[in-house]
Design an enzyme around this catalytic site. Sequence first.
Site, PDB file in Angstrom:
ATOM      1  N   ALA A  69     -10.900   2.020   3.548  1.00 26.51           N
ATOM      2  CA  ALA A  69     -10.690   3.191   4.397  1.00 26.51           C
ATOM      3  C   ALA A  69      -9.775   2.761   5.545  1.00 26.51           C
ATOM      4  O   ALA A  69     -10.233   2.538   6.668  1.00 26.51           O
ATOM      5  CB  ALA A  69     -12.022   3.705   4.929  1.00 26.51           C
ATOM      6  N   PRO A  70      -8.487   2.624   5.250  1.00 24.53           N
ATOM      7  CA  PRO A  70      -7.572   2.175   6.306  1.00 24.53           C
ATOM      8  C   PRO A  70      -7.469   3.223   7.407  1.00 24.53           C
ATOM      9  O   PRO A  70      -7.481   4.425   7.124  1.00 24.53           O
ATOM     10  CB  PRO A  70      -6.232   2.015   5.582  1.00 24.53           C
ATOM     11  CG  PRO A  70      -6.557   1.990   4.116  1.00 24.53           C
ATOM     12  CD  PRO A  70      -7.781   2.839   3.975  1.00 24.53           C
ATOM     13  N   THR A  84     -11.017   3.106  14.322  1.00 25.41           N
ATOM     14  CA  THR A  84     -11.338   2.610  12.992  1.00 25.41           C
ATOM     15  C   THR A  84     -11.867   3.749  12.137  1.00 25.41           C
ATOM     16  O   THR A  84     -11.921   4.898  12.579  1.00 25.41           O
ATOM     17  CB  THR A  84     -12.351   1.444  13.077  1.00 25.41           C
ATOM     18  OG1 THR A  84     -12.435   0.783  11.814  1.00 25.41           O
ATOM     19  CG2 THR A  84     -13.741   1.915  13.487  1.00 25.41           C
ATOM     20  N   ASN A  85     -12.230   3.446  10.905  1.00 24.71           N
ATOM     21  CA  ASN A  85     -12.868   4.409  10.002  1.00 24.71           C
ATOM     22  C   ASN A  85     -14.261   3.905   9.678  1.00 24.71           C
ATOM     23  O   ASN A  85     -14.488   2.696   9.687  1.00 24.71           O
ATOM     24  CB  ASN A  85     -12.087   4.495   8.700  1.00 24.71           C
ATOM     25  CG  ASN A  85     -10.978   5.516   8.735  1.00 24.71           C
ATOM     26  OD1 ASN A  85     -10.840   6.260   9.692  1.00 24.71           O
ATOM     27  ND2 ASN A  85     -10.193   5.556   7.694  1.00 24.71           N
ATOM     28  N   ALA A  86     -15.153   4.803   9.330  1.00 28.09           N
ATOM     29  CA  ALA A  86     -16.503   4.383   8.936  1.00 28.09           C
ATOM     30  C   ALA A  86     -16.445   3.865   7.507  1.00 28.09           C
ATOM     31  O   ALA A  86     -16.158   4.623   6.583  1.00 28.09           O
ATOM     32  CB  ALA A  86     -17.459   5.555   9.040  1.00 28.09           C
TER      33      ALA A  86
END
Length: 212
Positions: A89-90, A22-24
């Site tokens: 933030a994909p 994932t992204n933060a």
Amino acid sequence: MARILITSGPTRQYLDPVRYLTNASSGRMGQTLADAMLRLGHEVVIVSGPVDVKYPAAAQVLPVTSTEEMLEACQQIFPACQGLIGVAAPCDYRPVRVATGKIQKTGQPLELHLIETPDVVATLGASKQGQWLVGFALETDDQRLRALAKLEKKHCDLMVLNGPEAMHAVETSVEIIDRQGAVIETLSGTKQAVADAIARVIQARLVEQPRR
Ligand code: C5P
């Protein structure tokens, strides 16, 4: 009144049934921008990855998990919108293969083969029919140069540039860059105050003005 699509939050790309990349991203900037655009009298549709923030009740929210799902949902909605604010933030990578069962530990290094996911803003930008687009870029190096390159690549009208200190923070500071590469605003403060100021710029430059 305009109908505005906002992408918000992170996406997840599962490796197996329990682990994911994932992204933060907390979704807070999407939440505050949705609130600001609603207060300007617009209709807001949010396509959001998994977040804990509570979006404004007046916004329509479509929850998604992966980047592919985010793109698919946006492609359904975007044609009936006047503009897009891409603040999500994909996750940019996905595993080539998703294990059907939980990957077991072996004591050995685990090699992952990753490929890029589609870029939501760039894909929508390439298909736009007169809509305006605002992208967000979080950069650690060569910030303005990279933000401008992304603005062009993703067919955006404005790019909001922020640094990594913005992640999960209550306060943020950003620069807004236009298609000529000029820094048209430098803003800092709480995410709500910054979102309000970004919304005013979008209102004046993109909603109310004919496009250049
Ligand atoms: O990840 P990157 O810095 O390229 O993100 C810049 C902009 O592109 C952001 O607005 C982000 O929401 C969008 N983006 C996207 N789909 C991706 C990666 C980024 O829409 N897969």
